[in-house]
Each structure stands twice: as structure tokens, then as C-alpha cells.
Design an enzyme around this catalytic site. Sequence first.
Site, PDB file in Angstrom:
ATOM      1  N   LYS A  79      60.353  36.266  47.242  1.00 30.49           N
ATOM      2  CA  LYS A  79      59.089  36.757  46.632  1.00 30.49           C
ATOM      3  C   LYS A  79      59.614  37.774  45.509  1.00 30.49           C
ATOM      4  CE  LYS A  79      54.727  38.442  47.799  1.00 30.49           C
ATOM      5  NZ  LYS A  79      53.699  38.683  48.654  1.00 30.49           N
ATOM      6  N   SER A 149      49.486  36.364  48.859  1.00 32.65           N
ATOM      7  CA  SER A 149      50.356  36.670  47.636  1.00 32.65           C
ATOM      8  C   SER A 149      51.519  36.120  47.404  1.00 32.65           C
ATOM      9  CB  SER A 149      50.394  38.273  47.391  1.00 32.65           C
ATOM     10  OG  SER A 149      51.097  38.793  48.328  1.00 32.65           O
ATOM     11  N   SER A 173      49.422  37.390  53.478  1.00 28.18           N
ATOM     12  CA  SER A 173      49.965  36.845  52.457  1.00 28.18           C
ATOM     13  C   SER A 173      51.321  36.009  52.661  1.00 28.18           C
ATOM     14  CB  SER A 173      50.340  38.191  51.622  1.00 28.18           C
ATOM     15  OG  SER A 173      49.179  38.623  50.650  1.00 28.18           O
TER      16      SER A 173
END
Length: 472
Positions: A79, A149, A173
Site C-alpha cells: 500500500k 482504504s 481498512s
Amino acid sequence: MRPYDLSLAAAADAIRTGRLSPVELVDSVLERVEQVEPGLGAYVTVTAERARRAARDAEDEAARGLWRGPLHGIPMALKDVIDVGGLPTTASSRVRAHHRARTDSTVAARLAAAGAILVGKTHTHEFAYGLTTPQTRNARDRDRIAGGSSGGSAVAVASGAATFALGTDTGGSIRVPAALNGVVGLKPTYGLVPRHGVTPLSWSLDHVGPLARTVEDAALVLTALAGHDPRDPASRATAPRDYRPGADPDLTGLRVGLPRTYYFDHVDAEVAAAVRHAVGHLEALGARLVEVDIPMARYVRATQWGLMVPEATAYHEASLRKAPELYQADVRVLLEAGALMSAGDHLRAQRSRTLMRAEWARTLEEADVIAAPAVPMTAVPTGQETVTWPDGTVEGVSDAYVRLSAPANITGVPALTVPAGHDRAGLPIGLQLLGRPFEEHVLLRVGHAYERTRPTSAEALDGSPLNARAEP
């Protein structure tokens, strides 16, 4: 089966025994990235040449008899809030357009040392402050949200564009996009996996963890990640351990808590039925079901927001003052709202968290694992902003998704999301397992047992126990 279809464990075994080379695996994954990325938008940056060089090095090592372990030669994604030296860490934001990391984060360094190969950095909702990741499309239905996210990481794994990935989890997330895309997501105990070199959202709620295709894969990654790092003040000293679950699916004697309150309130009927069926399957494996009440449920949202919002604003204070126009509108509103919260609000949220942790510890004396829905509904169409429940209650989509995942962030307990079937539209449903702090091995054992023996979709609709029994 094409190499990019392989689970981490299967690929590792093939590399170890010489049936597959790291170069073949990485090339297969990079070809898959080229094929699906235009339609999915999972990646911010693809590091193809870097990955190919690393694959050749891994293959040379293997030829010399040097095998670093199960992550040797395995393609991964990170990420884009996780630093890798020499690469940008954009956090999917114009604010970070010119940023370049000087050194590796702790987790990136540990994965590299274990032999994993970086394929690229994946999209996040800007600065991990949201639950949709609007740049990325759902791997199962491109007209629906990826979840956030860590949406890019989940989609990369689900689509075969990475064998595993890392995400971060502040209010769900990792688990939300894992559930919406049909992969496994693990939020470890607060303090188990160091966060040094990871862009924070809320320092007291942030966690780093894996997204993978199987529970065993997530366990292999956790084994490489876990361990103390003094550069993270929250990092805890824990003894090294191998988190891989055993093959025996027998759960005799294990107590699975089925919530009477909170986790099945305002939940889609198909999601609730699938999760109850999964719990019934755990009972069939020998687990004993016990009903539990979720403590302080009415304070979850206020506590989550009271902690996260001011902490996020504090981190972004200087850049928000300097260039507010560079933030996306939804994130900017939240950051500006944080500036209006009082110190008293933040202190009350901290006190609530302390009480909630103590109450959850008491609840987890009654059950070894709590089983619940990961999210209250499957992936909604892109652009949908609210959901209306049968009783007429209207809820924001992001509020709905965070509702069932936030308790594990507030309390710091570990939480694992495992695919548990599909709704009638074919969209994935996630089963969430929550446990005691630093007992990831228990969650992984239960999740692995369920994963290896779970019924097919057809069997799940044959009238077998959709309403699992629980002892009071």
C-alpha cells in the site's frame, strides 16, 4: 493453473522444489498486471524492472541452494503509505506528488530480507482516510467500489496482480476491502507489527497487516512481519513464532462467541445468513457456540471518531494550512473538522477506549474467538453514498462499512476476515473472527479450519444451519 493463480504457500513449495522459478512467477504476475490494471486501477506505481532484477537474483540464490524461506521469490505489493527506499510514497495524494522515501519501512525491509519481491505500490483512499478507494474498481464487479482504504492491495491480490500485499487498518481498512473482494485480511494486535516508515493516519489506531488469498498465506506473511522495533513507540516485544496453522480442522473444545448485540444490527439479510451458516460450520467442526454481548457498543462510533479525527488533523496540520487545495474534498473536510474538536473530546475518547478494552477483555474470557460479519453489506455501486435499512434508517456508506470493524481498532484486538460465500449477485461476503491480544495463532487456526472445510455455495443454500445455535 497459471503461476499468478497460485497461493503463496503453493508458489513457495513449487519454488523450493524447483518446479517453478522466481523469474517465471514474477513474469506471470507482471503479465497479469498489464492485462488487468487498465480496468482495475489497483497500482500507483509498478516496479517491473526492479522486480525482474530481484527475481533473477532470487533464482540465482535458489540455484546455489540458498532458500530464504516461504517468501523467497514471491511477488508482493505494498500500500502506498509504506516506505520503500528510493521509491515515491504518494499516499494517493497530490500533497505527496514529489515525495520519495529515503529508507525502507520496517515491514518492507523484513519482507525483502525474507525474499519477497516488490511488484509495485497500490492505491489507497487518500492518506488512508476513507473506505472506498475511488481510484480503484472492485475485482469482482468493476461497477462497484473496491473498499478502502487498502483497496488497491485487496484488488491486486484478488485479481492475481500480486501474490500477497500489505495494507493498513485504522478503522477496518484491511478487512473491509478484503471482504468486498473475496480475499483474506488480517489486522494484527496493536503493537505486534511495527509501523516505522508507514505514513500515519491515527497513531493510536493504525495497524499494518497482510492481504492474501488464503489464511495460511496470511500466516506466512505475519511470521515475517511480527517482532519488536524500538523505532515504533507502540511496538511490543514478543517472542518469535511460526504462525502457520496446523492441518487438523478439529475445533473441539474451542468456544466461538456469537454476538447477541451490535454485530447483526443493520446487516443485510444475505450477509447475516451467510455468516450464521459459517458459524454453524465451525460448530460442526467441534466448536462450542456461546452467546456474548458486545460491551459499550453504543460508544463505538464516538470513540473511533474522537480518537482518529484529531490525531489525523494533528499530523496534517502544516500541509493543510500550506496547501489545502491539494487534498481531495472528502479528506479535507474531515481534516478541517478535526481542528474543531476540543482536547476534552479527545480525552473522553481515550477514557472510553480504556474502559472498552477492559470490557472486551472480560468478554473474551467467555469465548476464545468472536465470529461476526466483516461488513454489513457487500460492495455497493460506485458513487452510492448512503444505504437505507429495512426499518427506514439511512446510513452513510463509509459509516456502515466502518461500524463492524472499528471495535478491533479501538481495543487493539486481532481480527481476521475470511471469505464466507457470496450474495445472489455473486459478490463476496466476509466472516470476521476476533480474538484476544497476541493470540493471532488462534484466529488463524479457526480461519484455516473453516477455509479448508467450508461448504460450497450450493451446500450453503440447502437448508443447513443458517441460524446457528448458541449456548447462553
